[in-house]
Design an enzyme around this catalytic site. Structure first.
Site, PDB file in Angstrom:
ATOM      1  NE  ARG A  41      -4.099  -2.016   1.999  1.00 27.53           N
ATOM      2  CZ  ARG A  41      -5.156  -2.148   2.793  1.00 27.53           C
ATOM      3  NH1 ARG A  41      -5.346  -1.304   3.798  1.00 27.53           N
ATOM      4  NH2 ARG A  41      -6.036  -3.099   2.587  1.00 27.53           N
ATOM      5  CG  ASP A 143     -13.011   5.088   9.726  1.00 29.02           C
ATOM      6  OD1 ASP A 143     -13.529   3.975   9.967  1.00 29.02           O
ATOM      7  OD2 ASP A 143     -11.853   5.216   9.285  1.00 29.02           O
TER       8      ASP A 143
END
Length: 273
Positions: A41, A143
């Site tokens: 990533r 979040d």
């Protein structure tokens, strides 16, 4: 954008640098088993920025002035799979054990504490509207990732994401996309208006939040080490009303943790009055 010279292997020393940074910033415990995920990533992002190494990228995101890129890195590492009506027994519990006996005059406030791209919050909203209708209820979704929160606020999903939504709810609460939105569906405005999404770090919650009748802290504490888990759960419980419920994921447990909660059934806890 062409990705050039993206590094593919992460050394043990480089892994330690990112482990320390993410632990310090958001309490995230990155085990050795996450090494390949981090390399994949972050490696792609490093290539996009045309940097020379993971170490150079770490210097960037840990520097003063590197806040925006650090948030981008957090988004990359923390984005996890979610879907509508995940762990259906929890929704059955809410309907049968909580909402069925909820006083008509009392508001019902829910916090989806690791809401990701919004599927959990919208699933709860469908259930609440079905049972409580236009009564006073609301949902707060939070979040750590700004990127997934932007998707959550939009409420637009590929049709394939709706396969676990009960057919009746799909008809009542979801609008099939047309033209450029073909193959997608939009959660109805009536539900979107009942939900507020905001960025929060579970290891550093604000003093004023809630209080809530139900908190969903599902499939997130598995990413923390034990001291951080205890800290996060206690932080969250402070914003739970006496008699309120806390749900964790079916694969998670608070067993043995010093938290002021009573076990109702596995993965469902209640704050004493």
């Amino acid at each position: 954008m062409t990705v050039a010279h993206a590094p593919t292997s992460l050394s043990a020393d480089e892994l330690k640098l990112f482990q320390a940074l993410f632990k310090d910033q958001i309490g995230l415990h990155l085990s050795e088993g996450k090494k390949a995920l981090i390399a994949a990533r972050l490696g792609k992002r490093i290539g996009e920025l045309e940097l020379g190494s993971f170490r150079e990228y770490h210097r960037l995101i840990s520097s003063r002035g590197g806040e925006a890129e650090r948030q981008y890195a957090i988004d990359l590492v923390t984005t996890n799979e979610t879907y509508f009506f995940r762990e259906t027994k929890h929704f059955d519990f809410v309907r049968q054990r909580i909402l069925a006996r909820w006083p008509a005059e009392r508001p019902f406030n829910v916090w989806s504490a690791a809401s990701s791209s919004g599927e959990e919050a919208y699933s709860v909203a469908m259930l609440l509207h079905d049972v409580l209708g236009e009564r006073d209820w609301s949902i707060f979704g939070s979040d750590i990732s700004q990127r997934v929160l932007a998707r959550a606020r939009r409420g637009l999903y590929p049709m394939a994401r709706g396969e676990k939504i009960p057919p009746d709810y799909l008809r009542r609460y979801c609008l099939r996309g047309q033209g450029e939105y073909a193959g997608q569906f939009l959660v109805s405005k009536a539900l979107r208006e009942r939900i507020t999404f905001s960025q929060l770090n579970l290891t550093a919650l604000p003093q004023r939040l809630g209080p809530f009748d139900l908190v969903l802290l599902r499939n997130v504490i598995i990413y923390f080490d034990l001291p951080t888990k205890i800290n996060v759960v206690n932080n969250v419980v402070r914003h739970l009303k006496p008699g309120g419920y806390l749900f964790v994921g079916h694969s998670e447990s608070l067993h043995g943790m010093p938290v002021a909660l009573e076990t109702v059934v596995p993965s469902v806890y209640r704050k004493p009055h």
